[in-house]
Design an enzyme around this catalytic site. Structure first.
Site, PDB file in Angstrom:
ATOM      1  CG  ASN A 152      -2.066  -0.848   1.184  1.00  0.00           C
ATOM      2  OD1 ASN A 152      -2.397  -1.356   0.122  1.00  0.00           O
ATOM      3  ND2 ASN A 152      -2.731  -1.023   2.304  1.00  0.00           N
ATOM      4  NE  ARG A 153       0.956   6.778  -3.310  1.00  0.00           N
ATOM      5  CZ  ARG A 153       0.546   7.919  -3.868  1.00  0.00           C
ATOM      6  NH1 ARG A 153      -0.407   7.921  -4.759  1.00  0.00           N
ATOM      7  NH2 ARG A 153       1.103   9.054  -3.507  1.00  0.00           N
TER       8      ARG A 153
END
Ligand code: C5P
Length: 216
Positions: A30-31
């Site tokens: 995920n960012r």
């Protein structure tokens, strides 16, 4: 200067992304830079708490005098959080936890063959925050939610769904990898927006808010 509002308290924090392996050399993540969770860890330490930071992969240095436990996957994060949840007075779930892991993980590197795609299968990860919130005599829980739209509606319904007293909402496009943040605090009594501030200054305000709630 920060008052020692959390002296004698233990604060457990998750931060950063989790990363889910596809094979030994590839993963899905995920960012998340981890900046927000690390700033909160620092602010909680400044306020006198003992701080345990369970962190996914980030490039950040550990904050001063914080116990950092490094993990990669959501399932590892869940395991570490559960090991420490009963010591904690407060749990602040800042990590961008992957919602799924790859269930057809390959022990050996998947070979690339020309002009073919690749099928991945996913299985859900545990919702760490919801599981901690459901513990008997568990810590006071704070969640985070980065939304791209309908913040007021989505954040409050998330707070209720996870059954937690406080959820911090913000707009994903404003905070991702940024050094400042605009937090909106969602509680049973309603919501309030904090001013846009550097993440450490915002964290100090949040920590103060939590400490005052706990002592009320
Ligand atoms: O459900 P959603 O991911 O939008 O909720 C965000 C909050 O839940 C964050 O505080 C995040 O750290 C936590 N969370 C978690 N475990 C998951 C998914 C989210 O602890 N598997």
């Amino acid at each position: 200067f920060q008052e020692k509002l959390l002296r004698g308290k233990c604060v457990l924090i998750t931060a950063g992304p989790t990363a889910e392996p596809i094979d030994p050399v590839r993963m899905i993540t995920n960012r998340s830079s981890g900046k927000m969770g690390y700033a909160i860890a620092r602010a909680a330490r400044e306020a006198g708490a003992r701080v345990i930071l369970v962190s996914g992969p980030t490039a950040l240095e550990s904050p001063y005098d914080v116990q950092r436990i490094s993990v990669t996957t959501a399932r590892q994060m869940h395991e570490q959080v559960m090991q420490h949840a009963h010591d904690a007075d407060i749990f602040i779930s800042v990590a961008a936890v992957a919602d799924w892991h790859v269930s057809n993980f390959q022990e050996n590197k998947i070979k690339k063959t020309d002009n073919t795609g690749m099928d991945l299968e996913f299985a859900p990860n545990p919702d760490i925050l919801a599981l901690v919130a459901a513990l008997e005599n568990g810590p006071w829980c704070v969640g985070f939610a980065a939304e791209t739209e309908n913040l007021l509606e989505y954040a409050e319904s998330k707070r209720q769904r996870k059954n937690i007293p406080l959820l911090v909402g913000n707009l994903a496009q404003d905070v991702m990898d940024a050094d400042s943040t605009t937090m909106v605090l969602f509680e049973e009594s309603g919501h309030q927006q904090l001013p846009t501030l550097p993440k450490l200054a915002a964290s100090r305000q949040l920590v103060k808010h939590i400490a005052l709630k706990l002592s009320a």
